[in-house]
Enzyme design. Structure first.
Site, PDB file in Angstrom:
ATOM      1  N   GLU A 230       1.356  -1.205   0.374  1.00  0.00           N
ATOM      2  CA  GLU A 230      -0.189  -0.246  -0.224  1.00  0.00           C
ATOM      3  C   GLU A 230       0.406   1.515  -0.342  1.00  0.00           C
ATOM      4  O   GLU A 230       0.429   2.025  -0.516  1.00  0.00           O
ATOM      5  CB  GLU A 230      -0.945   0.297   1.160  1.00  0.00           C
ATOM      6  CG  GLU A 230      -1.512  -1.153   1.463  1.00  0.00           C
ATOM      7  CD  GLU A 230      -2.872  -1.125   2.434  1.00  0.00           C
ATOM      8  OE1 GLU A 230      -2.293  -1.959   3.962  1.00  0.00           O
ATOM      9  OE2 GLU A 230      -4.360  -0.655   2.365  1.00  0.00           O
TER      10      GLU A 230
ATOM     11  N   GLU B 179      -3.909  -9.980   4.287  1.00  0.00           N
ATOM     12  CA  GLU B 179      -4.807  -8.722   5.375  1.00  0.00           C
ATOM     13  C   GLU B 179      -5.739  -9.838   5.835  1.00  0.00           C
ATOM     14  O   GLU B 179      -6.457 -10.112   6.440  1.00  0.00           O
ATOM     15  CB  GLU B 179      -4.911  -7.384   5.475  1.00  0.00           C
ATOM     16  CG  GLU B 179      -4.368  -6.618   5.625  1.00  0.00           C
ATOM     17  CD  GLU B 179      -3.354  -6.186   4.015  1.00  0.00           C
ATOM     18  OE1 GLU B 179      -3.497  -6.899   3.297  1.00  0.00           O
ATOM     19  OE2 GLU B 179      -2.829  -5.149   4.085  1.00  0.00           O
TER      20      GLU B 179
HETATM   21  C1  3H9 Z   1      -1.181  -4.510   7.348  1.00  0.00           C
HETATM   22  O1  3H9 Z   1      -0.471  -4.234   6.542  1.00  0.00           O
HETATM   23  C2  3H9 Z   1      -2.917  -3.213   7.573  1.00  0.00           C
HETATM   24  C3  3H9 Z   1      -2.584  -2.342   6.614  1.00  0.00           C
HETATM   25  O2  3H9 Z   1      -3.876  -2.788   5.416  1.00  0.00           O
HETATM   26  C4  3H9 Z   1      -2.997  -1.332   7.381  1.00  0.00           C
HETATM   27  C5  3H9 Z   1      -2.675  -1.259   8.688  1.00  0.00           C
HETATM   28  C6  3H9 Z   1      -3.713   0.158   9.315  1.00  0.00           C
HETATM   29  N1  3H9 Z   1       4.330  -7.864  12.010  1.00  0.00           N
HETATM   30  O3  3H9 Z   1       7.617 -15.456   8.267  1.00  0.00           O
HETATM   31  P1  3H9 Z   1       8.379 -15.585   8.785  1.00  0.00           P
HETATM   32  C7  3H9 Z   1       7.766 -12.107  12.157  1.00  0.00           C
HETATM   33  S1  3H9 Z   1      -0.845  -5.988   7.969  1.00  0.00           S
HETATM   34  C8  3H9 Z   1       5.290  -8.483  12.629  1.00  0.00           C
HETATM   35  O4  3H9 Z   1       8.908 -16.632   9.317  1.00  0.00           O
HETATM   36  P2  3H9 Z   1       9.490 -15.752   5.646  1.00  0.00           P
HETATM   37  C9  3H9 Z   1       7.577 -13.119  12.230  1.00  0.00           C
HETATM   38  O5  3H9 Z   1       6.560 -13.049  12.873  1.00  0.00           O
HETATM   39  C10 3H9 Z   1      -0.229  -7.201   7.569  1.00  0.00           C
HETATM   40  N2  3H9 Z   1       5.437  -9.149  13.103  1.00  0.00           N
HETATM   41  O6  3H9 Z   1       9.551 -15.346   7.470  1.00  0.00           O
HETATM   42  C11 3H9 Z   1       8.715 -14.133  12.779  1.00  0.00           C
HETATM   43  O7  3H9 Z   1       9.010 -13.452  13.542  1.00  0.00           O
HETATM   44  P3  3H9 Z   1      10.284 -14.436  14.460  1.00  0.00           P
HETATM   45  C12 3H9 Z   1       0.648  -7.963   6.553  1.00  0.00           C
HETATM   46  C13 3H9 Z   1       6.372  -9.881  11.699  1.00  0.00           C
HETATM   47  O8  3H9 Z   1      10.556 -14.959   5.039  1.00  0.00           O
HETATM   48  C14 3H9 Z   1       9.738 -12.893  11.806  1.00  0.00           C
HETATM   49  O9  3H9 Z   1       8.803 -11.841  11.578  1.00  0.00           O
HETATM   50  N3  3H9 Z   1       1.492  -8.809   5.991  1.00  0.00           N
HETATM   51  C15 3H9 Z   1       4.947  -9.663  10.200  1.00  0.00           C
HETATM   52  O10 3H9 Z   1       9.174 -17.101   5.518  1.00  0.00           O
HETATM   53  C16 3H9 Z   1       9.835 -13.542  10.017  1.00  0.00           C
HETATM   54  O11 3H9 Z   1       8.603 -14.318   9.461  1.00  0.00           O
HETATM   55  C17 3H9 Z   1       1.591  -9.586   6.590  1.00  0.00           C
HETATM   56  O12 3H9 Z   1       0.416 -10.181   6.743  1.00  0.00           O
HETATM   57  C18 3H9 Z   1       4.036  -8.752  10.710  1.00  0.00           C
HETATM   58  N4  3H9 Z   1       3.089  -7.745   9.921  1.00  0.00           N
HETATM   59  O13 3H9 Z   1       7.875 -14.959   5.211  1.00  0.00           O
HETATM   60  C19 3H9 Z   1       2.481 -10.743   6.095  1.00  0.00           C
HETATM   61  N5  3H9 Z   1       5.973 -10.467   8.858  1.00  0.00           N
HETATM   62  O14 3H9 Z   1      11.411 -14.935  13.958  1.00  0.00           O
HETATM   63  C20 3H9 Z   1       2.550 -11.477   7.231  1.00  0.00           C
HETATM   64  C21 3H9 Z   1       5.943 -11.157   9.694  1.00  0.00           C
HETATM   65  O15 3H9 Z   1       9.808 -13.866  16.046  1.00  0.00           O
HETATM   66  N6  3H9 Z   1       4.449 -12.101   6.871  1.00  0.00           N
HETATM   67  N7  3H9 Z   1       6.845 -10.823  10.948  1.00  0.00           N
HETATM   68  O16 3H9 Z   1       9.258 -16.096  14.522  1.00  0.00           O
HETATM   69  C22 3H9 Z   1       4.085 -12.824   5.763  1.00  0.00           C
HETATM   70  O17 3H9 Z   1       3.947 -13.309   5.011  1.00  0.00           O
HETATM   71  C23 3H9 Z   1       6.233 -13.135   6.037  1.00  0.00           C
HETATM   72  O18 3H9 Z   1       6.312 -13.865   7.485  1.00  0.00           O
HETATM   73  C24 3H9 Z   1       6.796 -13.182   5.506  1.00  0.00           C
HETATM   74  C25 3H9 Z   1       8.494 -13.184   5.272  1.00  0.00           C
HETATM   75  C26 3H9 Z   1       6.758 -13.612   3.491  1.00  0.00           C
HETATM   76  C27 3H9 Z   1       7.406 -11.638   5.090  1.00  0.00           C
END
Ligand code: 3H9
Length: 699
Positions: free
Chosen positions: A111, A131
């Site tokens: 975004e 999301e």
């Molecule tokens: C949003 O954006 C709302 C907006 O539209 C509006 C707002 C007003 N936050 O998965 P991994 C941590 S909603 C905090 O193992 P990979 C994860 O817990 C958000 N922490 O690595 C892990 O921690 P730990 C929309 C996060 O390489 C570490 O990072 N976005 C977040 O397999 C590594 O992650 C999503 O839903 C986060 N957003 O995959 C994206 N993301 O090492 C969600 C990750 O302590 N994330 N962590 O266990 C993912 O899909 C995957 O983590 C990503 C990396 C593809 C990024």
């Protein structure tokens, strides 16, 4: 520049002649925490106040562009500036801004690119709006800006599927402006220069109108209602995207309202618990540390489980030697694996050109001795202790030193299996769930003597197989099947006492289970449970109310469910119908047991079923079979079709509270004090006012 709340290390300005770069550095995934939002706000203010830069490029340090909002902040009061405000500031910047994407730009990250005046992506990167998967919707302008840039249909597709889109597709759809190769910082410098001299055109979404089509919105709404009847956020997503027909500022207000509505739901909390839970199960000390090298795996048994396990390994690129005792069984195993791989191709899980390579990695053999060179053996034969003992005794003599010996048993004692070998430290349980190449759960069962590196290798293997490995201790049924064995009886008691199998199924499907227990039984084959009941008949606790009377009578008729055309339901035509003869059997069993049937509401059915599940789950946590409540939750989400939006049985338990659960169990105990007993842990939690979430934090 940034005020005291933002370290320059999180968001900083870099200058290159007459252009400026804003660098975000917030490992591990550059999530947009408050510090990042504040930093962006401050740097934009500073650069605009100076007014000297001709263009600004935003780029991220580390392995990826921004992965979205910091999910850990959700559920707490939001701290300004909120993301939509930051994004408006970017869009309103008098100096043009380009975002430079590498890795994945997800959610609020994508975004941020959308609100920039131009978007450049490095080859191989991906964009997405995930999301939807965590109970939310794109709430920082995504529902308003993507339809403007790429049309309603693409915006609906990305926002409702949560899929990651390759940059080639995103470019074709107009969601980004350019795809290049290079290092993010270099690309940022070049892109800013191009934006400054006009060779990269600016496309501001506040200057574009959505091409609106109410029919597209109506179709999307009908689709989400049919596909996800339990979920709030898909409907809200469509509602927000529909608002992109309005001027941007007005649409943004509707998007914010829809986003906040979703934020308030228990579904959002359940889905975020699932997100972090999936990662937490492998975050334990037992999953870390040195591992053994696994180059080749031996699978013993070419039945459904063995073939599924072999398929799973082949899909992960691990060569497999498949062992069967007879040529016929081996051929059947190879045929099943081939069919599984073909299925993976048709489901888009395996590129067609990789199928033959996967089959080439399979070595079928009738010789156990051929397991001498494998690094890990997975035994998947009958659930009979004497058979397992014999196999592990042989493996002890065949396998090379250091090879890991794993059993796929679903309830037998790993310590007893290990005891027949001279190397119990190399033995563990690896319990897959059928179909093993599809289901993501892997229970990793620790024996008393299992070596730490063997356990850690189990977790590493789960990761390679793209499974969710959960640590379990030895007991009858480990985490999942032990809990299932307990609460499964509730479904039978409900039927004995007055509900119909269909009512039980419908009530639980209404709660969110993909299938009610009787439909699951028909699918899996009722003969499986029948055999187990017969095998365990001698050990049955005489004080326990027998739950199998109806199912036994059904099986005695040779009705084993779908595979025999009849079970609880009759499988003729396109829609299975309740089997009328089962109703007669139920009447007869009730009469024989002197039961006067009574009626149950759907709510009572769900309450009893869930309370029984939670009670046994609490005992599993209490006696250490599961390390923490979250481990139980992930077992149920990934192995038992538990509705993900409810987070798992113990996350759901917290929404009821321990005191309410104790009250319920005590009330049900009036009818059956043997079955309904309050677990000590639950009683203690009710007294302390604590929750399973508190135990997760401690664990
Ligand atoms: C949003 O954006 C709302 C907006 O539209 C509006 C707002 C007003 N936050 O998965 P991994 C941590 S909603 C905090 O193992 P990979 C994860 O817990 C958000 N922490 O690595 C892990 O921690 P730990 C929309 C996060 O390489 C570490 O990072 N976005 C977040 O397999 C590594 O992650 C999503 O839903 C986060 N957003 O995959 C994206 N993301 O090492 C969600 C990750 O302590 N994330 N962590 O266990 C993912 O899909 C995957 O983590 C990503 C990396 C593809 C990024």
């Amino acid at each position: 520049m940034a005020d005291g709340s933002t370290g320059p290390e999180v968001v900083s300005i870099e200058r290159e002649g007459d252009i400026a770069l804003i660098r975000i550095d917030n490992p591990p995934v550059n999530a947009s925490s408050h510090a990042v939002r504040q930093g962006l706000w401050n740097t934009l203010e500073e650069l605009n106040a100076e007014g000297t830069a001709k263009a600004i490029a935003i780029y991220c340090a580390g392995r990826t562009f921004m992965a979205g909002a910091d999910i850990k902040e959700f559920g707490k009061p939001s701290k300004p500036p909120v993301m939509p405000e930051v994004h408006s500031k970017i869009e309103q910047s008098a100096i043009p801004v380009v975002s430079v994407i590498h890795g994945t730009a997800l959610g609020g990250g994508f975004e941020m690119a959308l609100c920039s005046h131009a978007r450049v992506a490095i080859k191989g990167s991906r964009v997405g709006l995930p999301e939807i998967l965590i109970g939310l919707l794109p709430g920082a302008g995504g529902t308003q800006r993507l339809p403007r840039l790429s049309g309603l249909e693409f915006a609906l597709d990305m926002s409702l599927s949560g899929r990651q889109v390759g940059v080639a597709e995103a470019l074709e759809k107009g969601a980004i402006d350019r795809v290049v190769e290079g290092d993010p910082r270099d690309v940022a410098v070049h892109s800013a220069r191009d934006l400054a001299d006009g060779s990269l055109a600016a496309r501001r979404t506040d200057k574009i109108e959505t091409v609106y089509d109410q029919a597209v919105i109506d179709a999307a709404l009908a689709g989400v209602k049919a596909r996800s009847p339990h979920l709030v956020n898909p409907v809200k997503t469509v509602e927000a995207i529909a608002a992109s027909r309005l001027p941007l500022e007005e649409g943004m207000k509707i998007e914010r309202q829809c986003f906040m509505d979703c934020m308030e739901t228990p579904q959002r909390a359940g889905l975020i618990h699932a997100f972090f839970g999936e990662r937490a199960v492998s975050g334990i000390a037992e999953a870390k540390g040195p591992t053994r090298d696994i180059q080749k795996i031996g699978v013993i048994g070419g039945g459904t489980m063995g073939s599924g396990i072999a398929t799973s390994c082949l899909l992960a690129g691990i060569p497999v030697r498949l062992i069967e005792v007879a040529a016929e069984g081996l051929e059947r195993g190879v045929a099943t694996i081939t069919k599984n791989l073909d299925g993976a191709v048709s489901r888009g899980k395996l590129p067609a050109d990789k199928r033959d390579a996967a089959i080439a990695m399979l070595e079928p053999s009738l010789e156990m001795d051929s397991l001498a060179d494998v690094d890990l053996v997975l035994e998947a034969v009958f659930e009979q202790m004497d058979v397992k003992r014999e196999i592990f005794g042989k493996l002890d003599g065949i396998c090379k030193p250091g090879a890991i010996l794993a059993s796929n048993t679903s309830y037998l004692d790993i310590n007893e299996i290990a005891s027949v070998t001279s190397r119990p430290q190399d033995v563990l349980g690896l319990h897959f769930f059928s179909p093993a190449h599809v289901m993501r759960l892997l229970e990793i069962v620790q024996g008393e003597k299992t070596a730490p590196d063997v356990l850690a290798t189990g977790f590493a293997l789960a990761k390679r197989l793209k499974k969710v490995g959960v640590l379990a201790q030895v007991c009858d049924g480990f985490i999942g099947n032990r809990i299932l064995a307990h609460y499964g009886k509730t479904a039978s008691y409900l039927v004995l006492d007055g509900a119909s199998p269909q009512q039980v199924d419908d009530a639980l499907e209404g709660f969110g289970f993909a299938m009610g227990p009787h439909r699951v039984g028909d699918l899996a084959g009722l003969d499986i449970g029948w055999m187990t009941r017969k095998r365990k008949a001698a050990d049955r606790d005489p004080a326990e109310r027998y739950a199998g009377a109806v199912a036994d009578r059904i099986c005695e008729n040779g009705w084993f469910g779908r595979k025999s055309g009849k079970g609880y339901y009759v499988y003729e035509g396109s829609t299975p119908q309740p089997n009328p003869e089962v109703a007669t059997i139920i009447d007869e069993v009730r009469a024989a047991e002197g039961i006067t049937p009574r009626s149950f509401t759907d709510e009572e059915i769900v309450d009893r079923y869930m309370t029984a599940m939670i009670a046994e789950a609490a005992r599993v946590v209490e006696d250490g079979t599961a390390k923490r409540p979250v481990d139980v939750d992930m077992v149920f989400l990934f192995g038992y079709g538990f509705p993900r939006f409810r987070g798992g049985p113990l996350h759901y338990a917290d929404t009821l509270g321990a005191a309410e659960l104790v009250r319920r169990i005590e009330a049900y105990a009036q009818e059956d004090p043997h079955y309904w007993q309050v677990p000590d842990l639950l009683r203690k939690m009710a007294a302390d006012g604590t929750s399973f979430a508190d135990l997760n934090k401690e664990g």
